[in-house]
Design a protein around this motif. Structure first.
Motif, PDB file in Angstrom:
ATOM      1  N   LYS A 188      17.168   5.712   5.607  1.00  0.00           N
ATOM      2  CA  LYS A 188      15.909   6.434   5.802  1.00  0.00           C
ATOM      3  C   LYS A 188      16.057   7.838   5.227  1.00  0.00           C
ATOM      4  O   LYS A 188      17.028   8.525   5.543  1.00  0.00           O
ATOM      5  CB  LYS A 188      15.649   6.509   7.310  1.00  0.00           C
ATOM      6  N   GLU A 226       8.657  11.539  11.536  1.00  0.00           N
ATOM      7  CA  GLU A 226       8.553  10.678  12.728  1.00  0.00           C
ATOM      8  C   GLU A 226       8.631  11.521  14.002  1.00  0.00           C
ATOM      9  O   GLU A 226       7.949  11.233  14.987  1.00  0.00           O
ATOM     10  CB  GLU A 226       9.656   9.612  12.705  1.00  0.00           C
ATOM     11  N   GLU A 244       4.395  -4.299  -0.358  1.00  0.00           N
ATOM     12  CA  GLU A 244       4.007  -5.050   0.844  1.00  0.00           C
ATOM     13  C   GLU A 244       3.677  -6.506   0.502  1.00  0.00           C
ATOM     14  O   GLU A 244       4.108  -7.433   1.198  1.00  0.00           O
ATOM     15  CB  GLU A 244       2.790  -4.391   1.511  1.00  0.00           C
ATOM     16  N   ASP A 299       8.368  -8.522   8.840  1.00  0.00           N
ATOM     17  CA  ASP A 299       8.851  -7.343   9.582  1.00  0.00           C
ATOM     18  C   ASP A 299       9.082  -6.167   8.641  1.00  0.00           C
ATOM     19  O   ASP A 299       8.685  -5.040   8.928  1.00  0.00           O
ATOM     20  CB  ASP A 299      10.178  -7.648  10.299  1.00  0.00           C
ATOM     21  N   GLN A 300       9.727  -6.490   7.524  1.00  0.00           N
ATOM     22  CA  GLN A 300      10.000  -5.425   6.554  1.00  0.00           C
ATOM     23  C   GLN A 300       8.696  -4.877   5.960  1.00  0.00           C
ATOM     24  O   GLN A 300       8.550  -3.671   5.770  1.00  0.00           O
ATOM     25  CB  GLN A 300      10.880  -5.966   5.434  1.00  0.00           C
ATOM     26  N   GLU A 310       7.221  -2.568   8.416  1.00  0.00           N
ATOM     27  CA  GLU A 310       7.960  -1.293   8.466  1.00  0.00           C
ATOM     28  C   GLU A 310       7.548  -0.395   7.293  1.00  0.00           C
ATOM     29  O   GLU A 310       7.304   0.798   7.460  1.00  0.00           O
ATOM     30  CB  GLU A 310       9.466  -1.560   8.434  1.00  0.00           C
ATOM     31  N   SER A 341       4.246   1.091   7.905  1.00  0.00           N
ATOM     32  CA  SER A 341       4.218   2.131   8.946  1.00  0.00           C
ATOM     33  C   SER A 341       4.676   3.491   8.402  1.00  0.00           C
ATOM     34  O   SER A 341       4.385   4.522   8.988  1.00  0.00           O
ATOM     35  CB  SER A 341       5.085   1.720  10.137  1.00  0.00           C
TER      36      SER A 341
END
Ligand code: G1P
Length: 290
Positions: A28, A36, A68, A78-79, A82, A85
């Motif tokens: 990250k 965040e 995406e 899931d990825q 993420e 998001s």
């Protein structure tokens, strides 16, 4: 507000073609930790003060429909979620000339307007629950004035920071009586150093305009410092500082960056076991397990 216009010279050559804010702690980018933290504190409007060569930050927080779609087509829901998001609507303003942190903050004035706001220096990555900014906003609401985050730092390291003189208010909360930017250890008024989080009121902008004028006229040497703007603000209102529970990593220097990578990797269930075994072996003078 995220000042992010610095050139990242401490991390050259890694930062020749990519912003230092995008260096990853595990997987990250550094700046995403700060974004965040702000979101978790309820902050919805984010301004990033950038400069040349920082486009990767804008792309990172933009929507990537191709990515995406690609992940979804391969069943990696899931990825894909993420990745979705991460994207959010941010505003960007360019600093133009690198005239100091106070100047960076002033540059974003038109986007902040007459509101209280937070300044996050993304280099300081803080692991805390609740997040550092959420804890500071609680103090801000209690004392009803600007709040700086401070941490006790050994004297020999103090000249890397803004340092406060203070009167205690209650445990972990102080009223600031003076501030000095990067003092020599013998001149530091205390061992409480300013860490990269500020919750500020909009009257800081007029104080920074005065400071900028003093720098331009040569009355004050060096950069337009946020610390010096805050010092001017002290004449008009109470300014506070607080300490919080949490672990702070200064990812702006190489050792701090490496420690942060190890720290966050050891918090990951998929990496902790094998990484610990590897580190123990390396520290023990053996070649690590493969
Ligand atoms: C800036 C501030 C300093 C503060 C520090 C925290 O310095 O000017 O007062 O203590 O951030 O990280 P910089 O690290 O940008 O030199």
């Amino acid at each position: 507000m995220f000042p992010a216009a610095g050139l990242g010279t401490r991390f050259l050559p890694a930062t020749k073609a990519q912003p230092k804010e995008m260096l990853p702690l595990v997987d990250k980018p550094i700046i995403q930790y700060g974004i965040e933290e702000a979101a978790a504190a309820g902050i919805e409007d984010i301004v990033i003060v950038t400069g040349r060569g920082k486009n990767a930050i804008e792309d990172h927080f933009d929507v990537s429909v191709e990515l995406e779609t690609f992940l979804e087509a391969r069943g990696k829901q899931d990825q894909a979620a993420e990745i979705r998001s991460i994207s959010r609507s941010l505003a960007y303003v360019r600093q133009g000339e690198p005239l100091g942190l106070g100047h960076a903050v002033l540059t974003a004035r038109p986007l902040v307007g007459d509101n209280a706001f937070a300044v996050i220096l993304a280099d300081d990555v803080i692991d805390a629950t609740p997040g550092a900014l959420a804890q500071m906003i609680e103090v801000f609401n209690e004392v009803d004035g600007p709040v700086l985050l401070v941490e006790r730092v050994p004297r020999e390291q103090i000249s890397g920071y803004g340092v406060i003189a203070y009167e205690p208010v209650r445990e972990g909360v102080y009223r600031v009586t003076d501030l000095v930017e990067k003092p020599k250890p013998e001149d530091a008024p205390s061992e409480l150093a300013i860490i990269g989080r500020y919750v500020l009121t909009p009257d800081i902008f007029d104080a920074l305009v005065e400071e900028a004028a003093a720098v331009r006229s040569g009355k004050v040497q060096g950069e337009i410092q946020l610390t010096n703007g805050l010092r001017r603000l002290l004449a008009r209102r109470n300014v506070y500082a607080c300490e919080i529970e949490g672990v702070r990593h200064d990812t702006g220097n190489k050792l701090g960056f490496l420690k942060a990578v190890v720290y966050f990797a050891l918090k990951r269930p998929d990496l902790a076991g094998p990484l610990r075994a590897y580190l123990e072996a390396v520290v023990g003078g053996k070649e690590g397990p493969r």
